[in-house]
Write a protein that holds these residues in place. Structure first.
Motif, short mmCIF file in Angstrom:
data_model
loop_
_atom_site.label_atom_id
_atom_site.label_comp_id
_atom_site.label_asym_id
_atom_site.label_seq_id
_atom_site.Cartn_x
_atom_site.Cartn_y
_atom_site.Cartn_z
N GLN A 68 37.44 44.04 40.42
CA GLN A 68 38.97 43.54 39.94
C GLN A 68 39.64 44.12 39.07
O GLN A 68 41.15 44.29 39.04
N ARG A 116 31.07 35.64 46.57
CA ARG A 116 31.85 35.97 45.51
C ARG A 116 33.32 36.70 46.17
O ARG A 116 34.25 36.96 45.31
N VAL A 123 38.57 38.20 48.18
CA VAL A 123 39.36 39.05 46.99
C VAL A 123 38.99 40.59 47.14
O VAL A 123 39.58 41.14 46.46
N GLY A 124 38.28 41.04 48.36
CA GLY A 124 37.78 42.34 48.40
C GLY A 124 36.84 42.57 49.53
O GLY A 124 36.74 41.37 50.38
N SER A 155 36.55 47.95 48.81
CA SER A 155 36.86 47.90 47.23
C SER A 155 35.94 48.32 46.63
O SER A 155 35.98 48.84 45.42
N ALA A 160 40.67 50.36 43.49
CA ALA A 160 39.95 49.29 44.47
C ALA A 160 40.21 49.48 45.72
O ALA A 160 39.32 49.22 46.91
N LEU A 177 31.76 42.13 40.45
CA LEU A 177 33.25 41.64 40.93
C LEU A 177 34.32 41.69 39.96
O LEU A 177 35.21 42.18 40.16
N GLU A 178 33.86 41.38 38.83
CA GLU A 178 34.78 42.06 37.59
C GLU A 178 35.05 43.52 37.39
O GLU A 178 36.25 43.70 37.34
#
Length: 395
Positions: free
Chosen positions: A373, A202, A181-182, A224, A378, A369-370
Motif C-alpha cells: 500500500q 488481506r 486492495v491489490g 501489486s 504497486a 500489505l503495508e
C-alpha cells in the motif's frame, strides 16, 4: 496388519534401526531429518518443503487426532518416508475422517515405527542429516550390504532442484476476501494452502504461478507484489528463479519471500547460501526480530541458509543497494530474515502462516500489505521492461 511386519531404517554411515512397518510396505530413500513439533503432523506430511526427505518425529506419540481434509496443506503427502516412535492405536478427535496410517497406506508412504527416535535424533544432530532408507516387506529381506548400497546410491540434497516436482502444473487464482486492495503473484515452489489463505485474507487476489514462468509472465499480470513461497531443494540449484526475481525487482515490484523464498532473495542480492548440518525443522524455533526486539517462536523447515553479517548494513553484491539482516536464530545465529533498505523487498526464513505452529509471526503478512500500500510501484510498467534473460524460463 502392516504394522506388525518388521522394518529397518538404514543411514548412509551404516547405522541400522530395526522396528515395525508403518504405513505402506516396500522401500523408500531420502535425506533423514528430524522435526521437533509436538503436534501438526498432518501439516508436516503435506508440506511440499519435505519432498525428498525421510522425516523423523521427535514427539513420541503420533497419530492421536487422525487426519482430515481441512488440515491438508497441499494436494498430497510429500515426505519420502516417515519415522515415529509409537503410532496411536486409536483416533480420538471429532474432526478426524481417517487414521494417519490409512493416509500413509493410500498414498504409498513407507514408514517405520517402534524405534528409539531419541537415539536417531541425537545421532543426526551429531553426524548431520544424511541419506537414508526404510525397508519393509520383501525389501526387509535384502542383505545389510544390499540395503546400504541402495542408500548410498540415493541422491544428495545438495545441488538438487525439486521445485518442478511440487509446483502447481497450471496457474490458478485465490480471490481476495472482502474488499480487494491489490494482487500478488505467487511463485509456487512448494507453497502451502495456509499461506495463500493468509494473503487472500488481506484483500489480495492471489495469482499462483507454476515454477517455470518467466519474469515477462509475472509482469504481464501487473501484480501489486511478488511472493516466493517455501519449497524443497538447494537454492544454489535454482538459478532461473534467482534471475526471475532479479528482473522483477529491477522492474520495481515489491517482494516478500518465506523460507526458500528467503534463500532465493539472498542469492538474488548476490549473497551465498550453504547447507546446515541438520537444519531447523519444527514449530518451536526461537527467532529475534531486530526491528522490534521481540522474540518469536516460529515454525521452520529448512536445511539451507543465507550467508550474511548479523549486525549492521551492507551493500548488495548484485547492485540492489543496502541490505540488513532483520531476524536471526537464537539457537545458532543463522540468518532468519533479510530487509532491503533501498527497494521494497524483505524475506524471512520461517513460516508466518503457522501451519502448524505458533502465530507469533503472522504479523509479517500485515507488514507485506503495508509495504504494498505504501509502494509507489504497486502497478509496474508493462512486461516490455522485463529483461530478455527470462526468455528461457526456469528449471
Amino acid at each position: 496388519m502392516a504394522g506388525a511386519e518388521p522394518a529397518v531404517l538404514v543411514l548412509e554411515d551404516g547405522s541400522r534401526y530395526v522396528g515395525r512397518a508403518y504405513g505402506a510396505l516396500g522401500r523408500t530413500l531420502g535425506e533423514a531429518v528430524f522435526a521437533t513439533g509436538m503436534t501438526g503432523y498432518q501439516e508436516t506430511l503435506t508440506d511440499p518443503s519435505y519432498a525428498g526427505q525421510i522425516v523423523l518425529m521427535t514427539a513420541p506419540h503420533i497419530g492421536n487426532t487422525g487426519t482430515n481434509d481441512e488440515d491438508m496443506e497441499s494436494r498430497q503427502i510429500w515426505v519420502a518416508g516417515y519415522v515415529v516412535r509409537e503410532p496411536s492405536r486409536i483416533v480420538s478427535n471429532y474432526r478426524a475422517q481417517r487414521s494417519l496410517d490409512e493416509d500413509l497406506v493410500s498414498q504409498g508412504v513407507v514408514g517405520i515405527s517402534g524405534i528409539d527416535t531419541r537415539a536417531v535424533t541425537r545421532h543426526i544432530r551429531s553426524a548431520g542429516a544424511m541419506r537414508s532408507g526404510i525397508f519393509s516387506g520383501a525389501d526387509f529381506d535384502l542383505s545389510d550390504s544390499e540395503q546400504l548400497e541402495l542408500v548410498l546410491g540415493g541422491a544428495q540434497m545438495a545441488g538438487r532442484n525439486l521445485s518442478e516436482e511440487v509446483s502447481t502444473p497450471e496457474p490458478f487464482t485465490v480471490p481476495a476476501v472482502g474488499e480487494k486492495v491489490g494482487s500478488v503473484a505467487v511463485l509456487d515452489l512448494g507453497v502451502k494452502t495456509s499461506t495463500l489463505n493468509n494473503l487472500a485474507a488481506r484483500g489480495l487476489d492471489v495469482h499462483v504461478l507454476p515454477q517455470m514462468v518467466t519474469a515477462r509472465d509475472v509482469l504481464e499480470l501487473q501484480p501489486s507484489a511478488l511472493f516466493f513461497s517455501n519449497g524443497p531443494g538447494d537454492p544454489a540449484a535454482s538459478d532461473k528463479h534467482v534471475q526471475l526475481l532479479q528482473d522483477v525487482l529491477r522492474a520495481g515490484v515489491p517482494y516478500f519471500g518465506i523460507c526458500f523464498g528467503n534463500q532465493l532473495l539472498g542469492r538474488a542480492l548476490g549473497l551465498g547460501t550453504y547447507k546446515l548440518p541438520f537444519g531447523h525443522r519444527g514449530i518451536n524455533q526461537p527467532v529475534l526480530d531486530k526491528r522490534t526486539g521481540r522474540v518469536e517462536i516460529t515454525s521452520q523447515n529448512h536445511g539451507f541458509a543465507v550467508e550474511a553479517p548479523i549486525e549492521g548494513t551492507f551493500d548488495s553484491p548484485a547492485g540492489f543497494g543496502r541490505v540488513e539482516v532483520s531476524h536471526f536464530s537464537l539457537n545458532d545465529n543463522v540468518v532468519e530474515g533479510l530487509n532491503c533498505l533501498d527497494l521494497n523487498a524483505f524475506s524471512v526464513q520461517y513460516h508466518p502462516e503457522a501451519a502448524a505452529g505458533p502465530h507469533d509471526a503472522n504479523y509479517l503478512f500485515d507488514r507485506f500489505l503495508e509495504m504494498i500500500q505504501g509502494s509507489k510501484n504497486a502497478h509496474p510498467a508493462a512486461a516490455d521492461d522485463a529483461s530478455t534473460t527470462d526468455e528461457e524460463g526456469t528449471n
